[in-house]
Design an enzyme around this catalytic site. Structure first.
Site, PDB file in Angstrom:
ATOM      1  N   GLY A  45      30.413  73.201  83.095  1.00  0.00           N
ATOM      2  CA  GLY A  45      30.236  71.648  83.144  1.00  0.00           C
ATOM      3  C   GLY A  45      30.414  71.192  84.503  1.00  0.00           C
ATOM      4  O   GLY A  45      31.179  71.575  85.132  1.00  0.00           O
ATOM      5  N   CYS A  46      29.620  70.189  84.807  1.00  0.00           N
ATOM      6  CA  CYS A  46      29.621  69.583  86.174  1.00  0.00           C
ATOM      7  C   CYS A  46      30.737  68.937  86.494  1.00  0.00           C
ATOM      8  O   CYS A  46      31.456  69.131  87.452  1.00  0.00           O
ATOM      9  CB  CYS A  46      28.339  68.704  86.440  1.00  0.00           C
ATOM     10  SG  CYS A  46      28.275  67.366  85.053  1.00  0.00           S
ATOM     11  N   ASN A  47      31.069  68.179  85.587  1.00  0.00           N
ATOM     12  CA  ASN A  47      32.464  67.499  85.733  1.00  0.00           C
ATOM     13  C   ASN A  47      33.842  68.510  86.018  1.00  0.00           C
ATOM     14  O   ASN A  47      34.590  68.575  86.677  1.00  0.00           O
ATOM     15  CB  ASN A  47      32.829  66.342  84.783  1.00  0.00           C
ATOM     16  CG  ASN A  47      31.890  65.198  84.510  1.00  0.00           C
ATOM     17  OD1 ASN A  47      31.299  64.753  85.660  1.00  0.00           O
ATOM     18  ND2 ASN A  47      31.345  64.979  83.580  1.00  0.00           N
ATOM     19  N   THR A  78      33.659  70.462  89.194  1.00  0.00           N
ATOM     20  CA  THR A  78      34.094  69.656  90.093  1.00  0.00           C
ATOM     21  C   THR A  78      35.494  69.280  90.499  1.00  0.00           C
ATOM     22  O   THR A  78      36.216  69.379  91.534  1.00  0.00           O
ATOM     23  CB  THR A  78      33.622  68.122  90.167  1.00  0.00           C
ATOM     24  OG1 THR A  78      32.049  68.318  89.860  1.00  0.00           O
ATOM     25  CG2 THR A  78      33.708  67.192  91.480  1.00  0.00           C
TER      26      THR A  78
END
Length: 353
Positions: free
Chosen positions: A154-156, A159
């Site tokens: 997942g991108c979040n 990060t």
């Protein structure tokens, strides 16, 4: 000979970014693209920026269409890829950019997603620090070598995990009372028409969502921090905020510094963790990233500050949610799995202005 590639969900934002990057990859040949309601239509109608792929037509997303390729990338909503991937019989490598194969714990899946829980695949964040059984620290890329099934992150989640893992692994931050607030672009929510994602609803405003521990990426982050060596169960307050930029994530994450830890040692934990990484860069002291500097690139830029009065470290990380946050991570992981140079087909250079 090039590896044959199929992309499922090619009409969406993640699918489009996969195709944009794959089109420039010297070892991959895009042969098949699939969609749902767009099946039978030219790809160029859904992705008019992909001029080099104008000859492709979207096919139906079925196991029969996808089977037989060397690599299949899935860019589908959660709950859609698990059933499909289970029916593949002749695919060397499958890479899921959705959530279906990320979580190891079925209880986490039930609490945050619901529906059938599918087997967890090798997690596609190569730079993530992982505590080994002997107490040493390795990288997630070791689990990707020779893998035939990969779950892109997942991108979040990636990060925040990349922001915190060095401090956890080095033992310089406490795993409790972690706080992350993210400014995110709406492309992470997909291409389907939704009222709260309309331009008229986004322009000139910032909109928090999934407030109070409800965001689906939270268990994924906790899973990564446990793997990095968190001695106690991590606790994370996670608040994403939609802002009017089509792409990008700027995550500001803070953590309590272990009492007595010198500031220089805190910073050194991050600098040493990512010193040799091609795609994760720690910026000089006093310098902090902008999302604009990561657009279109497979880079995560990171700045650190020590808030001595609060006894906390502040990590500001920026990346393109569609590139390094999704499609770039998927291709980077596929490169490793197939024995190709990790950086093949991926750029650290963004687009400006």
């Amino acid at each position: 000979m090039a590896f044959s590639v199929a992309v499922a969900g090619a009409s969406g934002y993640a699918g489009g970014e996969l195709l944009r990057l794959l089109a420039e990859h010297p070892e991959f040949e895009i042969r098949t693209v699939t969609g749902h309601s767009s099946a039978g239509r030219p790809l160029i109608e859904s992705q008019p920026h992909l001029r080099s792929l104008a000859g492709l037509t979207l096919q139906e997303t079925t196991p029969e269409v996808l089977d037989g390729h060397d690599i299949v990338f899935f860019a589908l909503p959660h709950g859609a890829s698990g059933e499909l991937t289970a029916q593949l019989r002749n695919v060397r490598l499958a890479v899921d950019c959705g959530a279906d194969h990320r979580l190891r714990d079925a209880a986490d899946w039930e609490a945050f997603y619901g529906g059938e829980h599918h087997e967890a695949w090798s997690y596609g964040v190569p730079e993530l620090l992982v505590r080994a059984a002997d107490g040493g620290v390795t990288r997630q890329r070791e689990a990707l070598v020779g893998a035939d099934r990969i779950a892109a992150p997942g991108c979040n989640a990636s990060t925040v995990a990349l922001s915190l893992a060095p401090g956890i692994a080095a033992g310089v931050i406490e795993p409790g009372d972690l706080v992350s607030v993210l400014a995110v672009g709406p492309s992470g929510a997909g291409k389907a028409a939704k009222t709260h994602l309309l331009g008229a609803e986004l322009m000139g405003t910032a909109n928090p969502y999934a407030v109070g521990g409800t965001h689906r990426h939270i268990p994924e982050i906790i899973q990564s921090l446990r793997a990095a060596g968190a001695a106690a169960a991590p606790t994370l307050s996670f608040t994403p905020v939609l802002v009017p930029m089509s792409r990008g994530i700027l995550a500001t994450t803070t953590a309590r510094i272990v009492p007595g830890t010198p500031a220089a040692r805190v910073r050194e934990a991050w600098e040493s963790a990512y010193a040799d990484e091609p795609f994760v860069h720690v910026l000089p002291e006093g310098v902090f990233p902008r999302t604009a500097d990561t657009i279109g690139a497979n880079t995560c830029l990171m700045g650190l500050a020590i808030d001595e009065a609060a006894g906390r470290v502040v990590i500001v990380a920026a990346l393109d949610n569609l590139a390094k946050g999704t499609a770039g991570a998927a291709i980077q992981s596929a490169n490793i799995a197939l024995g190709l140079p990790e950086t093949t087909g991926l750029s650290v250079n963004g687009v400006a202005p």
